[in-house]
Design an enzyme around this catalytic site. Structure first.
Site, PDB file in Angstrom:
ATOM      1  N   GLY A 118     -36.945  19.846 -13.536  1.00 13.51           N
ATOM      2  CA  GLY A 118     -36.804  21.283 -13.863  1.00 13.51           C
ATOM      3  C   GLY A 118     -36.940  21.380 -15.448  1.00 13.51           C
ATOM      4  N   GLY A 119     -37.557  20.199 -16.375  1.00 10.66           N
ATOM      5  CA  GLY A 119     -37.725  20.644 -17.565  1.00 10.66           C
ATOM      6  C   GLY A 119     -36.604  20.450 -18.385  1.00 10.66           C
ATOM      7  N   SER A 201     -40.691  14.320 -12.628  1.00 10.83           N
ATOM      8  CA  SER A 201     -40.667  15.518 -13.760  1.00 10.83           C
ATOM      9  C   SER A 201     -39.521  15.034 -14.845  1.00 10.83           C
ATOM     10  CB  SER A 201     -40.619  16.708 -13.460  1.00 10.83           C
ATOM     11  OG  SER A 201     -41.250  17.430 -14.349  1.00 10.83           O
TER      12      SER A 201
END
Length: 535
Positions: A118-119, A201
């Site tokens: 989710g960055g 991610s």
């Protein structure tokens, strides 16, 4: 009185009857559920105190004692995302919960600890169900998923935060959850001495930060024993002083800039007022806002330096690892209407604010060549080139660099694998999105066990890739080697080695491949400038 309660809780049996499925910890008891398929779960377990009130911007604290048995049948609220107002109903500042999935009557099974992405500005892979992975393992693993603080709640940084609060709280939440696993997972049948990190991610980026948290010594190294990082994210890392602009801007927007103590003012704001101002702004010198403004900060403790630099200096934990990426990592991030090279360069500068003009010129020469980039319906002429550049800069080339770093160490070279996920879907191919960022989670977990709808093809023509992926992943979780228990008929997955070997994963076509010369050349350039990009 509290000490007496702790003693009473500690004396309770570790495992209750199968019908009640209650697990007693030394601070609370949780009532879960055993499914007909033999997989039990406990959802919404607190692993830390609510980070609210005076604990906003503080490091995670121990959970409070609960005297009544807690229902563990539903997920806890997610942590609050940046750029979300009004606050969604399933998000809250009180969000430090985890879920445990385990075979019924399990005893000392390996543990898969999943860090969602989710960055670092959202919990974007929430509430994944470990049932499919456990079944694929032959009921031989346990799975832990959890939430961690994101955006300013997890990664606000400034001199004031460093002095009066705590830096990198989202990363510290992850460590707190790992410490919970070490203390309590045996009660659920898991083996605390056999823990494999997994994540995608930003979650995979967190794994690389934990692997290189060299200054933290035993605090981190004793918490896990192997790691598999999917699409590891290498965004720009800032120091405390470089992060000051975001803090100052936030205090200005919230009316705290004139307070005697700006930190206390931010900490004591109503959640509604704070969240209204929780959005991205451009980095100094950039013309547009980045995709993700808040991120882990170089704090000279957990994060002693840029990740690229630490791995180049052999300052990383020596454990079995898998790194890897999808073919088209950048397509979901690059603006679809990118029509000029200047627009592409503005996007890259927004996300890598220290990039130099001469570096942009070189990147443009590698990626913005019109004959190599097909134009898709309604897409800008330079969307595909920008997507390719961003995908390799932030995800693919860092993954290859990490594999090479592990190959340089004799201890880890024999337990070091890399993958290229290339499963295609007709709709994504026709639109140009291709094999997009983290799409492989649908095959690893099973399309019915992820929180976002999976492409339809994973239930039809791509369904055959699911046992292949689950075989490799559960084999690695169980044995630290993706080959030991791989699915029947799956090819052997060779280590990275000096030849840059990686497995090419596509339905009906999975095989070993060597990184193409053209990609290797592009990555060597991007890796050479990575530290100047603050990666």
């Amino acid at each position: 009185m509290i000490g007496f309660a702790i003693v009473l809780l500690a004396l309770w049996p570790a495992v209750a009857s199968a019908s009640s499925n209650v697990k007693h910890l030394d601070y609370a008891s949780y009532s879960g559920y055993t499914q007909d398929n033999g997989v039990a779960f406990w959802k919404g377990i607190r692993f830390a105190a609510p980070p609210t009130g005076k604990l906003r911007f503080a490091g995670p604290q121990n959970p409070e004692i609960e005297f009544e048995t807690q229902s563990a049948l539903s997920h806890g609220n997610l942590c609050i995302s940046t750029n979300k107002y009004p606050i969604p109903g399933n998000q809250s500042e009180d969000c430090l919960f985890l879920d445990v999935y385990s075979p019924a009557n399990a005893s000392d099974v390996p543990v898969f600890f999943w860090i969602q992405g989710g960055g670092f500005n959202a919990d974007s892979n929430p509430d994944y169900d470990g049932t499919g992975l456990i079944q694929a393992s032959g009921q031989n693993i346990a799975v832990v998923t959890f939430n961690y603080r994101v955006g300013p709640y997890g990664f606000l940084a400034s001199e004031e935060v460093e002095r009066a609060g705590s830096l990198n709280n989202g990363l510290k939440d992850i460590i707190k959850a790992l410490e919970w696993v070490q203390k309590y997972i045996h009660i659920f049948g898991g083996d605390p001495d056999h823990v494999t990190l997994g994540g995608d991610s930003a979650g995979a980026g967190a794994i690389t930060l934990l692997l290189s948290a060299f200054n933290s010594g035993d605090r981190v190294s004793n918490l896990f024993h192997a790691a598999v990082a999917e699409s590891q994210s290498f965004g720009a890392q800032a120091t405390v002083s470089e992060s000051q602009f975001a803090y100052d801007n936030l205090t200005e927007r919230t009316g705290c800039s004139n307070a005697i103590n700006t930190f206390h003012c931010l900490r004591d704001l109503s959640l509604d007022v704070l969240q209204q101002e929780n959005y991205n702004i451009p980095f100094p010198g950039a013309s547009i806002a980045p995709l993700y403004m808040y991120s882990p900060t170089i704090d000279n403790e957990l994060i002693p330096d840029y990740t690229y630099k630490l791995f180049s200096q052999d300052k990383f934990l020596k454990v079995p690892v898998i790194f890897g990426d999808d073919t088209n990592e950048g397509t979901i991030f690059a603006p679809y209407n990118t029509s000029t090279v200047d627009e592409a360069d503005a996007f890259l500068q927004a996300n890598f604010p220290t990039i130099k003009n001469k570096q942009l010129v070189e990147i443009n020469s590698m990626y913005m060549s019109e004959p190599d980039n097909p134009v898709y319906p309604n897409a800008g002429e330079y969307w595909q080139g920008l997507a390719n550049a961003y995908g390799e800069m932030r995800y693919i080339c860092p993954g290859m660099y990490l594999s090479s770093a592990y190959n340089n160490d004799k201890q880890t070279a024999k337990a070091n694998w890399n993958y290229h996920y290339a499963v295609t879907d007709d709709g994504a191919e026709n639109s140009g999105y291709g094999t997009q960022h983290t799409i492989e989670v649908n095959a690893i977990w099973g399309p019915e066990y992820v929180s976002s709808p999976a492409p339809a093809s994973y239930s039809t023509n791509n369904s055959a890739i699911i046992p292949v992926m689950q075989g490799y992943w559960t084999s690695f979780i169980r044995s630290y080697n993706p080959n030991t228990h791989r699915a029947r008929g799956s090819p052997e997955w060779n280590t990275w080695g000096d030849e840059s070997n990686r497995i090419y994963i596509r339905t009906g076509e999975t095989k070993m491949e060597t990184v193409p010369d053209a990609q290797s050349k592009r990555c060597k350039y991007l890796q050479s400038i990575a530290v100047t990009l603050d990666q």
